[in-house]
Design an enzyme around this catalytic site. Sequence first.
Site, PDB file in Angstrom:
ATOM      1  N   ASP A  31       0.873  -1.189   0.000  1.00  0.00           N
ATOM      2  CA  ASP A  31       0.000   0.000   0.000  1.00  0.00           C
ATOM      3  C   ASP A  31       0.902   1.228   0.000  1.00  0.00           C
ATOM      4  O   ASP A  31       1.903   1.254   0.714  1.00  0.00           O
ATOM      5  CB  ASP A  31      -0.887  -0.024   1.255  1.00  0.00           C
ATOM      6  N   ASP A  51       3.972   2.086  -4.275  1.00  0.00           N
ATOM      7  CA  ASP A  51       2.953   2.340  -5.294  1.00  0.00           C
ATOM      8  C   ASP A  51       2.928   1.126  -6.228  1.00  0.00           C
ATOM      9  O   ASP A  51       4.000   0.678  -6.675  1.00  0.00           O
ATOM     10  CB  ASP A  51       3.351   3.615  -6.072  1.00  0.00           C
ATOM     11  N   TYR A 141     -14.098   5.868 -13.952  1.00  0.00           N
ATOM     12  CA  TYR A 141     -13.883   4.820 -12.944  1.00  0.00           C
ATOM     13  C   TYR A 141     -14.579   3.521 -13.380  1.00  0.00           C
ATOM     14  O   TYR A 141     -13.983   2.441 -13.294  1.00  0.00           O
ATOM     15  CB  TYR A 141     -14.431   5.318 -11.602  1.00  0.00           C
ATOM     16  N   LYS A 145     -12.611  -0.045 -14.256  1.00  0.00           N
ATOM     17  CA  LYS A 145     -12.890  -1.317 -13.567  1.00  0.00           C
ATOM     18  C   LYS A 145     -13.343  -2.375 -14.587  1.00  0.00           C
ATOM     19  O   LYS A 145     -12.941  -3.536 -14.522  1.00  0.00           O
ATOM     20  CB  LYS A 145     -13.965  -1.124 -12.491  1.00  0.00           C
ATOM     21  N   ARG A 269     -28.432  14.614  -8.154  1.00  0.00           N
ATOM     22  CA  ARG A 269     -27.162  15.072  -8.727  1.00  0.00           C
ATOM     23  C   ARG A 269     -27.029  14.531 -10.145  1.00  0.00           C
ATOM     24  O   ARG A 269     -27.392  13.386 -10.405  1.00  0.00           O
ATOM     25  CB  ARG A 269     -25.990  14.568  -7.894  1.00  0.00           C
TER      26      ARG A 269
END
Length: 311
Positions: A31, A51, A141, A145, A269
Amino acid sequence: MKILVTGGAGFIGSHVAEAYLREGHEVVVVDDLSAGKREQVPEGAAFYRLDIRSDGMDTVLERERPQVVNHHAAQKSVPRSVRDPLLDSDVNIAGTLKLLNGCVRHGVNRVIFASTGGALASVTAALPTREDAPPAMLSPYAVSKYAVEQYLRLYRQNAGLDFVALRYANVYGPRQAPDGECGAVPIFMGNAAAGRPSLLYSSPDMPNGMTRDYVYIRDVCRANLAALDCAGGQVLNIGSGREVPIGELYEAVCEAMERHLPLVSAGMRAGDLKRSVLDCTRAAELLHWRAETPLPEGLKETAAWFASSAS
Ligand SMILES: NC(=O)c1ccc[n+]([C@@H]2O[C@H](COP(=O)([O-])OP(=O)(O)OC[C@H]3O[C@@H](n4cnc5c(N)ncnc54)[C@H](O)[C@@H]3O)[C@@H](O)[C@H]2O)c1
């Protein structure tokens, strides 16, 4: 078994690493602490602050030689992915491909990938959403994925690297920060603790707000355990299968916190999916898994953690 957990200092990854250790597995955490915390890495796990995009990742795989890589490290914010799609693809696609190449080079058998059911929900198919429904792809995003799921299929076919992709619904529980893909629970808890009202994003046809599927972290850990030895090559929804309006979630959070503050109506939204709930039949069949924690119970445990971490 030796398991390397990326993102193991974060919310979900740290619980998963803990669950693996409890079952007697050897755990290595990688991590970069960009969002996670060193103190969340469970005792007994080896830790590398790194990283996943760095060359050091390959060195760690070479030295540790895990049989399984459980991949939770990610750029996890949907709004950030919209603001900066290049960063999102750099971490979530390029970073993951670098990791997969290392897995192939160093003899990893299986990758367990933290994918998303919420962000990959369909706008055209019937609810609850099945894994084969065409995803709406409303954000970079979601694209990243989904792209990784396709790469995983290719790596399995071409390089023999097996995988299981777990498409999480809205995961909640202790250690969750209010800035992720699904931050409603920690946001509501933070507001309730500070005596602030919360916002209800609603529309005239959905006065109690948009709906989501909330799954408790302990159930998510059980899915990650079952994913170690189920049939590979699978994409599986991991959710409660219960469609909960945000207004109902808020009431349940207030109950758990024993604080009742008003909810202020705001419009919907832009870009938000109105309804989302996952069909988890496939996980029931292939993982012998189903969510077991009722929402009030999970929220009570989360509220207790919230109170103890604030004091
Ligand atoms: N929380 C949810 O409800 C939810 C839903 C669907 C999918 N997911 C996925 O689950 C995973 C974990 O999410 P979370 O909510 O626990 O988030 P989190 O931020 O708590 O955990 C992610 C961890 O990855 C680390 N990280 C980020 N970029 C890294 C990099 N380049 N190299 C190494 N480490 C890096 C962070 O420091 C953090 O500890 C993510 O892949 C996320 O997309 C989460």
